[in-house]
Design a protein around this motif. Structure first.
Motif, short mmCIF file in Angstrom:
data_model
loop_
_atom_site.label_atom_id
_atom_site.label_comp_id
_atom_site.label_asym_id
_atom_site.label_seq_id
_atom_site.Cartn_x
_atom_site.Cartn_y
_atom_site.Cartn_z
N VAL A 38 0.83 -1.22 0.00
CA VAL A 38 0.00 0.00 0.00
C VAL A 38 0.86 1.26 0.00
N MET A 39 1.86 1.30 0.89
CA MET A 39 2.60 2.54 1.08
C MET A 39 3.73 2.72 0.07
N GLY A 40 4.22 1.63 -0.49
CA GLY A 40 5.31 1.76 -1.45
C GLY A 40 6.64 1.98 -0.77
N HIS A 41 7.55 2.64 -1.50
CA HIS A 41 8.93 2.75 -1.02
C HIS A 41 9.06 3.56 0.26
N ILE A 42 8.16 4.50 0.45
CA ILE A 42 8.29 5.38 1.63
C ILE A 42 8.29 4.57 2.91
N GLN A 43 7.68 3.37 2.87
CA GLN A 43 7.59 2.55 4.07
C GLN A 43 8.97 2.12 4.54
N ARG A 44 9.98 2.15 3.65
CA ARG A 44 11.33 1.75 4.06
C ARG A 44 11.90 2.66 5.14
N LEU A 45 11.31 3.83 5.25
CA LEU A 45 11.71 4.76 6.31
C LEU A 45 11.46 4.15 7.69
N PHE A 46 10.46 3.29 7.72
CA PHE A 46 10.03 2.63 8.95
C PHE A 46 11.20 2.00 9.71
N TYR A 47 12.13 1.36 8.98
CA TYR A 47 13.23 0.65 9.66
C TYR A 47 14.13 1.60 10.44
N PHE A 48 14.35 2.78 9.86
CA PHE A 48 15.18 3.76 10.58
C PHE A 48 14.38 4.45 11.67
N HIS A 49 13.13 4.77 11.32
CA HIS A 49 12.27 5.50 12.25
C HIS A 49 12.10 4.72 13.56
N VAL A 50 11.70 3.48 13.44
CA VAL A 50 11.43 2.66 14.63
C VAL A 50 12.73 2.38 15.39
N ALA A 51 13.81 2.07 14.63
CA ALA A 51 15.07 1.77 15.30
C ALA A 51 15.55 2.99 16.08
N ALA A 52 15.46 4.17 15.48
CA ALA A 52 15.90 5.39 16.16
C ALA A 52 15.06 5.63 17.41
N ALA A 53 13.75 5.38 17.31
CA ALA A 53 12.88 5.60 18.46
C ALA A 53 13.25 4.67 19.61
N TRP A 54 13.50 3.41 19.28
CA TRP A 54 13.86 2.45 20.34
C TRP A 54 15.14 2.87 21.03
N ILE A 55 16.12 3.24 20.23
CA ILE A 55 17.40 3.61 20.82
C ILE A 55 17.27 4.89 21.63
N ALA A 56 16.43 5.81 21.18
CA ALA A 56 16.22 7.05 21.93
C ALA A 56 15.65 6.73 23.31
N PHE A 57 14.62 5.87 23.34
CA PHE A 57 14.04 5.50 24.64
C PHE A 57 15.08 4.81 25.52
N PHE A 58 15.85 3.94 24.89
CA PHE A 58 16.88 3.24 25.64
C PHE A 58 17.89 4.24 26.21
N ALA A 59 18.29 5.21 25.38
CA ALA A 59 19.26 6.21 25.83
C ALA A 59 18.74 6.97 27.04
N PHE A 60 17.45 7.32 27.02
CA PHE A 60 16.89 8.08 28.15
C PHE A 60 16.80 7.20 29.40
N PHE A 61 16.58 5.91 29.18
CA PHE A 61 16.59 5.01 30.33
C PHE A 61 18.00 4.97 30.94
#
Lengths: 233, 225
Positions: A38-61
């Protein structure tokens, strides 16, 4: 000098590891993972977006844990860890906040929505920017570390309450855009995991480097003090 | 002296010096007033949409005015190094914190009690809810704001840019409180059922509880020499 070389060797190894895993992650994101129907190529952003979010939360922990240990033990090491982690966390949160709207615009037809996850991330970003500003405006390094540690604890305790309150707030107001989950193909999950691994290596590499910079800064400061004493004696 | 007597003495000292000049109270009042007047230019005061944003406006006014008082509460003690005198008192450090919280709470409640009726008159707002519930919400909201605000004010008082720094580090932390206070005030204004207001009261209650406990545990670290 010896410990310096040893530290350097470790961070070099970590740096090469980060480079390797990131390269694999890049290949997987652009070649291995299938294009979303459905979303096409733009969905590939998801891998960076989610990974960055996880690491950000981890960093704040890590900031939270480092702050508690600093207040207990008063070791500069843990203060440096907390400082480094807060700065990296803000950098990763910034990545999340930039990639989010780029992804959201074509999919949701809006740059931003006041959804609990988005809003909490924004507030999180503000809290840790405040943490950095607080550090910058305290004079003595001991005070700096102590105040930052106190705020590091208060800020982290606040995050779950922010999330809960915003979730309740949004359920009362009409939701413009439904979040909705995606059904991930197994190859997508693999790509995401490798991507998260890559970001984790980058995080630890940056952490080591940033701590090193702070240690060197303190050494320079001490040397300057010594020189000043010699000059006046 | 027992713990409560110590707190009482500290509150008494602060209130006495405040009521001699009424410096803070008058500035807070005028400031809250000004914020509302500025808002009336930003929004059309005769418009229907104003009814919807009114609870938000009053809380913004309270919080902005409250920041003024919080900023002064520890910076004033820095003059003549009176903070060291306080720290030398044979009392628990947390007594200083609770004393300041109560003083700030009293000042803010006076400010709110005077300005809220004026706001309602100025905007010709038809109030149809229960006054008791409104008082409860204002108490809970103000208490939470003062509890964490006083703590962070003690922190920023020792920095170079104290007055500028306090709002920057306080506002992100009070987001849940603002949401809870505005939502419950709005619900009370239009006379909603208690079941609609209760979740927000819970948010305020939990927030208050957490942010009186955390500062209590950490306050010793703030006032180290």
């Amino acid at each position: 000098m010896e410990t310096f070389d040893k530290d350097n060797r470790y961070s070099n190894i970590l740096g090469w590891l980060a480079f390797l895993v990131t390269s694999v992650a890049l290949y997987m994101v652009f070649e291995y993972a299938p294009t979303e129907r459905v979303m096409g190529h733009i969905q590939r952003l998801f891998y960076f977006h989610v990974a960055a979010a996880w690491i950000a939360f981890f960093a704040f922990f890590v900031v939270f844990v480092g702050s508690i240990i600093y207040l207990k033990k008063r070791s500069t090491f843990w203060d440096n860890i907390a400082l480094a982690s807060a700065e990296i966390g803000v950098a990763f949160t910034t990545i999340v906040l930039i990639t989010g709207p780029i992804w959201a615009r074509p999919i949701w037809n809006a740059w931003w929505t006041w959804d609990p996850r988005l809003t909490t991330t924004l507030i999180l970003w503000f809290i840790y920017i405040a943490y950095i500003i607080l550090r910058a405006s305290a004079d003595e390094s001991e005070k700096k570390a102590r105040f930052a540690a106190i705020f590091g604890i208060v800020g982290f305790v606040d995050v779950p309450i922010v999330f809960m309150s915003i979730r309740w707030w949004r359920t009362i107001h009409p939701q413009v855009i439904e979040g909705g989950g995606m059904n991930l193909a197994p190859t997508m999950v693999q790509t995401l995991l490798v991507s998260i691994a890559a970001f984790t290596f980058i995080y630890f590499y940056l952490l080591l480097r940033r701590v090193k910079v702070e240690v060197l800064k303190n050494q320079v400061k001490e040397m300057k003090e010594e020189l000043r004493k010699l000059q006046y004696n | 002296m027992t713990f409560f007597k110590q707190i009482k003495a500290l509150v008494w000292k602060d209130l006495k010096s405040e009521f001699r000049t009424k410096e803070m109270l008058s500035s807070m009042l005028i400031f809250a007033f000004l914020v509302i007047v500025i808002f009336s230019f930003a929004f059309d005061p005769t418009d229907e949409t104003l009814k919807e944003v009114f609870p938000g406006i009053i809380w913004v006014a309270f919080i902005f005015a409250g920041i003024l008082g919080l900023n002064r509460s520890f910076v004033a003690e820095k003059q003549n190094n009176s903070i060291h005198g306080l720290m030398l008192c044979p009392a628990d450090r947390s007594a200083i914190y609770f004393g300041k919280v109560i003083t700030n709470l009293v000042l803010m409640l006076i400010m709110e009690a005077i300005s809220l009726p004026i706001f309602i008159i100025l905007f010709d707002y038809s109030f149809s809810g229960s006054i008791l519930k409104l008082i409860l919400v204002i108490l809970l909201g103000t208490f939470g704001f003062v509890a964490i605000g006083t703590f962070l004010a003690a922190l920023t008082a020792n920095t170079r840019t104290s007055e500028v720094l306090l709002p920057i580090i306080l506002f992100p932390v009070i987001v849940p409180l603002v949401i809870g206070a505005v939502e419950s005030t709005g619900a009370i204004f239009i006379g909603e059922e208690m079941s609609e207001i209760l979740p927000w009261l819970k948010v305020l209650g939990i927030y208050d509880l957490i942010f009186i406990t955390v500062p209590f545990m950490l306050f010793d670290f703030v006032l180290e020499v």
